[in-house]
Design a protein around this motif. Structure first.
Motif, PDB file in Angstrom:
ATOM      1  N   ARG A  11       0.824  -1.208   0.000  1.00 44.95           N
ATOM      2  CA  ARG A  11       0.000   0.000   0.000  1.00 44.95           C
ATOM      3  C   ARG A  11       0.860   1.261   0.000  1.00 44.95           C
ATOM      4  O   ARG A  11       1.971   1.269   0.543  1.00 44.95           O
ATOM      5  N   ARG A  12       0.327   2.295  -0.577  1.00 43.30           N
ATOM      6  CA  ARG A  12       0.976   3.603  -0.537  1.00 43.30           C
ATOM      7  C   ARG A  12      -0.092   4.679  -0.553  1.00 43.30           C
ATOM      8  O   ARG A  12      -1.198   4.469  -1.084  1.00 43.30           O
ATOM      9  N   ALA A  13       0.220   5.825   0.045  1.00 43.15           N
ATOM     10  CA  ALA A  13      -0.799   6.862   0.200  1.00 43.15           C
ATOM     11  C   ALA A  13      -0.178   8.249   0.205  1.00 43.15           C
ATOM     12  O   ALA A  13       0.971   8.439   0.641  1.00 43.15           O
ATOM     13  N   LEU A  14      -0.955   9.191  -0.281  1.00 45.00           N
ATOM     14  CA  LEU A  14      -0.600  10.607  -0.276  1.00 45.00           C
ATOM     15  C   LEU A  14      -1.718  11.333   0.466  1.00 45.00           C
ATOM     16  O   LEU A  14      -2.892  11.214   0.098  1.00 45.00           O
ATOM     17  N   ASP A  15      -1.370  12.049   1.520  1.00 44.65           N
ATOM     18  CA  ASP A  15      -2.365  12.737   2.344  1.00 44.65           C
ATOM     19  C   ASP A  15      -2.053  14.227   2.363  1.00 44.65           C
ATOM     20  O   ASP A  15      -1.134  14.673   3.050  1.00 44.65           O
ATOM     21  N   VAL A  16      -2.800  14.996   1.579  1.00 43.08           N
ATOM     22  CA  VAL A  16      -2.633  16.450   1.557  1.00 43.08           C
ATOM     23  C   VAL A  16      -3.447  17.015   2.712  1.00 43.08           C
ATOM     24  O   VAL A  16      -4.678  16.979   2.708  1.00 43.08           O
TER      25      VAL A  16
ATOM     26  N   PHE B 272       1.105  23.759  -0.513  1.00 40.01           N
ATOM     27  CA  PHE B 272       0.417  22.614   0.092  1.00 40.01           C
ATOM     28  C   PHE B 272       1.365  21.879   1.028  1.00 40.01           C
ATOM     29  O   PHE B 272       2.597  21.991   0.914  1.00 40.01           O
ATOM     30  N   ALA B 273       0.800  21.133   1.957  1.00 37.56           N
ATOM     31  CA  ALA B 273       1.596  20.364   2.913  1.00 37.56           C
ATOM     32  C   ALA B 273       0.855  19.091   3.272  1.00 37.56           C
ATOM     33  O   ALA B 273      -0.377  19.048   3.258  1.00 37.56           O
ATOM     34  N   GLY B 274       1.600  18.045   3.578  1.00 38.82           N
ATOM     35  CA  GLY B 274       0.966  16.794   3.955  1.00 38.82           C
ATOM     36  C   GLY B 274       1.978  15.729   4.293  1.00 38.82           C
ATOM     37  O   GLY B 274       3.141  16.023   4.598  1.00 38.82           O
ATOM     38  N   ARG B 275       1.533  14.490   4.220  1.00 35.09           N
ATOM     39  CA  ARG B 275       2.385  13.337   4.498  1.00 35.09           C
ATOM     40  C   ARG B 275       2.192  12.277   3.429  1.00 35.09           C
ATOM     41  O   ARG B 275       1.093  12.141   2.866  1.00 35.09           O
TER      42      ARG B 275
ATOM     43  N   THR C 116       6.972  10.252   5.246  1.00 34.36           N
ATOM     44  CA  THR C 116       7.671  11.534   5.199  1.00 34.36           C
ATOM     45  C   THR C 116       6.683  12.683   5.180  1.00 34.36           C
ATOM     46  O   THR C 116       5.543  12.536   4.720  1.00 34.36           O
ATOM     47  N   GLN C 117       7.092  13.819   5.682  1.00 31.95           N
ATOM     48  CA  GLN C 117       6.369  15.067   5.457  1.00 31.95           C
ATOM     49  C   GLN C 117       6.727  15.595   4.074  1.00 31.95           C
ATOM     50  O   GLN C 117       7.801  15.302   3.544  1.00 31.95           O
ATOM     51  N   PHE C 118       5.847  16.384   3.502  1.00 33.08           N
ATOM     52  CA  PHE C 118       6.189  17.091   2.270  1.00 33.08           C
ATOM     53  C   PHE C 118       5.482  18.433   2.252  1.00 33.08           C
ATOM     54  O   PHE C 118       4.425  18.616   2.870  1.00 33.08           O
ATOM     55  N   VAL C 119       6.092  19.389   1.576  1.00 38.98           N
ATOM     56  CA  VAL C 119       5.493  20.694   1.319  1.00 38.98           C
ATOM     57  C   VAL C 119       5.853  21.066  -0.111  1.00 38.98           C
ATOM     58  O   VAL C 119       6.782  20.502  -0.697  1.00 38.98           O
TER      59      VAL C 119
ATOM     60  N   ILE D   3       3.470  12.328  -5.841  1.00 42.71           N
ATOM     61  CA  ILE D   3       2.896  13.615  -6.261  1.00 42.71           C
ATOM     62  C   ILE D   3       2.944  13.731  -7.780  1.00 42.71           C
ATOM     63  O   ILE D   3       1.992  14.213  -8.411  1.00 42.71           O
ATOM     64  N   GLY D   4       4.038  13.270  -8.395  1.00 39.93           N
ATOM     65  CA  GLY D   4       4.124  13.281  -9.854  1.00 39.93           C
ATOM     66  C   GLY D   4       3.057  12.420 -10.485  1.00 39.93           C
ATOM     67  O   GLY D   4       2.447  12.789 -11.509  1.00 39.93           O
ATOM     68  N   GLN D   5       2.796  11.258  -9.892  1.00 37.74           N
ATOM     69  CA  GLN D   5       1.746  10.367 -10.398  1.00 37.74           C
ATOM     70  C   GLN D   5       0.384  11.039 -10.317  1.00 37.74           C
ATOM     71  O   GLN D   5      -0.425  10.967 -11.246  1.00 37.74           O
ATOM     72  N   ASP D   6       0.123  11.713  -9.204  1.00 41.81           N
ATOM     73  CA  ASP D   6      -1.176  12.347  -8.995  1.00 41.81           C
ATOM     74  C   ASP D   6      -1.388  13.541  -9.913  1.00 41.81           C
ATOM     75  O   ASP D   6      -2.517  13.835 -10.300  1.00 41.81           O
TER      76      ASP D   6
END
Length: 222
Positions: free
Chosen positions: A31-36, A49-52, A84-87, A108-111
């Motif tokens: 599994r993998r996830a992007l949470d904005v 934007f910021a998220g994990r 990881t965190q991301f901004v 993020i590139g995929q999204d």
């Protein structure tokens, strides 16, 4: 947020959406996830934007077993999770919290249907921009036959070392500077590979960290 690795966006997008998915790798479902978590504005007026981000991966862990005939060591596959965190600023750059967190660039590139690659920082240009700054760290690698490689630390290396002589035939790959910016003391370290960490000011918000990068670092990034 005080530190991260900068990725440069190839393409354009206005919005990043949260998502989660399951993919198959090596016959295993991972599994993998992007949470904005939030979207906000910077002093420049740009949206940010910021998220994990998180992803599962397979690894082998060694364990020992005791038997009547001795001790055996076996490697057992396990599923672990990296996060990881991301901004970031849409269509411009994204910052992952660490080198191990740069998988967020792919998510993020995929999204956003873009490509995000780790940036390269022109440390010489950054140094020249802050000609009055005190260099407290310098990492360099030889580019010519008589070039030298190493890392120096100090309070102000220009007072304790002949930097021009050391850098002759070498190129900077790490740089630490202390300087004053709009009345605030800034202590920063940066690497050619796109890693930037601010020691002072302390306790920066995501907005403040991004604003610093946008103003001071991004003009020297490729």
């Amino acid at each position: 947020m005080q530190a991260g690795v900068i990725g440069v966006v190839d393409g354009s997008f206005n919005v990043v959406d949260s998502f989660s998915e399951t993919v198959e790798e090596g016959g295993q479902e991972l599994r993998r996830a992007l949470d904005v978590e939030r979207v906000f504005s910077l002093p420049s007026g740009d949206t940010a934007f910021a998220g994990r981000a998180a992803r599962e991966y397979r690894r082998e862990r060694e364990s020992a077993r005791i038997a009547d005939d001795g001790v055996s060591v076996v490697a057992e596959p396990q599923t672990a999770t990296r996060h990881t965190q991301f901004v970031g600023v849409p269509g411009e750059f994204v910052v992952a919290g660490s080198s191990k967190g740069t998988f967020a660039f792919d998510l993020i590139g995929q999204d956003t249907n873009t490509s995000i690659g780790r940036g390269e920082l022109d440390l010489d240009a950054f140094f020249e921009r802050h000609g009055d700054a005190a260099p407290w760290k310098a990492g360099f690698s030889g580019t010519e036959a008589d070039g030298v490689s190493g890392v120096l630390h100090g309070t102000d290396l220009r007072e304790s070392h002949d930097l021009e002589d050391l850098l002759a035939g070498s190129s900077l790959n790490q740089l630490g500077l202390t300087y004053t910016d709009d009345g605030d003391e800034v202590k920063v370290t940066a690497a050619r590979s796109g890693y930037v960490e601010l020691y002072r000011p302390r306790d920066l918000s995501a907005e403040e960290y991004l604003a610093y990068l946008q103003r001071e670092i991004i003009p020297h990034l490729s």
